[in-house]
Design a protein around this motif. Structure first.
Motif, short mmCIF file in Angstrom:
data_model
loop_
_atom_site.label_atom_id
_atom_site.label_comp_id
_atom_site.label_asym_id
_atom_site.label_seq_id
_atom_site.Cartn_x
_atom_site.Cartn_y
_atom_site.Cartn_z
N ARG A 58 1.13 -1.32 -0.07
CA ARG A 58 -0.39 -0.08 0.36
C ARG A 58 0.61 1.55 0.23
O ARG A 58 0.64 2.23 -0.53
CB ARG A 58 -0.44 0.47 1.44
CG ARG A 58 -1.78 -1.18 1.00
CD ARG A 58 -3.31 -0.76 2.05
NE ARG A 58 -3.70 0.18 1.97
CZ ARG A 58 -4.59 0.11 3.00
NH1 ARG A 58 -4.50 -0.17 4.28
NH2 ARG A 58 -5.58 0.97 2.72
N GLU A 59 2.22 1.22 0.75
CA GLU A 59 3.13 2.14 0.73
C GLU A 59 3.59 3.12 -0.65
O GLU A 59 3.78 3.80 -0.56
CB GLU A 59 3.93 2.07 1.73
CG GLU A 59 3.08 2.30 2.87
CD GLU A 59 3.32 1.97 4.70
OE1 GLU A 59 5.26 1.72 4.36
OE2 GLU A 59 3.19 2.04 5.53
N GLU A 60 4.13 1.28 -1.30
CA GLU A 60 4.70 1.49 -2.86
C GLU A 60 4.11 2.75 -3.44
O GLU A 60 3.05 2.56 -3.73
CB GLU A 60 4.60 0.82 -2.82
CG GLU A 60 5.78 0.25 -4.30
CD GLU A 60 7.17 0.54 -4.05
OE1 GLU A 60 7.28 1.10 -4.83
OE2 GLU A 60 7.49 -0.20 -3.14
N LYS A 61 5.48 3.56 -4.01
CA LYS A 61 5.06 4.48 -4.65
C LYS A 61 4.86 4.73 -6.59
O LYS A 61 3.73 4.79 -7.27
CB LYS A 61 5.64 5.31 -4.98
CG LYS A 61 6.01 6.34 -2.86
CD LYS A 61 4.89 6.67 -2.20
CE LYS A 61 4.66 7.77 -1.39
NZ LYS A 61 3.62 7.99 0.04
N ASP A 62 5.44 3.60 -6.44
CA ASP A 62 5.81 3.23 -8.10
C ASP A 62 4.88 2.44 -8.10
O ASP A 62 4.96 2.54 -10.08
CB ASP A 62 6.94 2.27 -8.62
CG ASP A 62 8.53 3.18 -7.90
OD1 ASP A 62 8.26 5.02 -7.65
OD2 ASP A 62 9.59 3.02 -7.10
N LYS A 68 -1.77 -3.25 -7.08
CA LYS A 68 -1.55 -3.16 -5.37
C LYS A 68 -2.82 -4.26 -5.82
O LYS A 68 -2.40 -4.47 -4.57
CB LYS A 68 -1.86 -1.73 -4.77
CG LYS A 68 -1.05 -0.98 -4.74
CD LYS A 68 -0.73 0.51 -4.40
CE LYS A 68 0.53 1.74 -4.86
NZ LYS A 68 0.11 2.71 -3.64
#
Length: 108
Positions: A58-62, A68
């Motif tokens: 959930r925190e992954e920006k890419d 997701k």
């Protein structure tokens, strides 16, 4: 020869020798030894790990929204099976305890 592609065989041997020189006692470069602290032993261990991984996804920006969603959906399915296994284990332990108590009552 286990590899039909000679270049792939060379790459494997190179990685294998590099791994051995680094002091890894693992037999192949593709697998690594898992530290004892990270080994999963119970359903709750799996659930804890999955919660951590969902948070990281959930925190992954890419990563894109669909990527997701697919990943979290897959992890949720695995978590559901782990929860079911944990519930089943708890029910089985309760049943075993009840049977032991009955045996004690009959023996007395």
């Amino acid at each position: 020869m286990p590899f039909t592609n000679p270049d792939r065989a060379k790459e494997y041997q190179r990685d294998y020798r590099r791994t051995r020189r680094a002091g890894d006692l693992c037999t192949t470069p593709c697998t690594s030894q898992i530290p004892v602290a990270f080994r999963l032993q119970t359903a709750q261990d799996v659930i804890d790990l999955l919660q951590e991984q969902v948070s990281l996804v959930r925190e992954e920006k890419d990563a894109g929204i669909l990527e997701k969603a697919r990943t979290i959906g897959f992890l949720a399915g695995v978590a559901l099976r782990a929860i079911e296994a944990g519930n089943l284990t708890a029910r089985l332990e309760a049943l075993e305890l009840a049977l032991k108590q009955r045996e004690r009552e009959r023996g007395t």
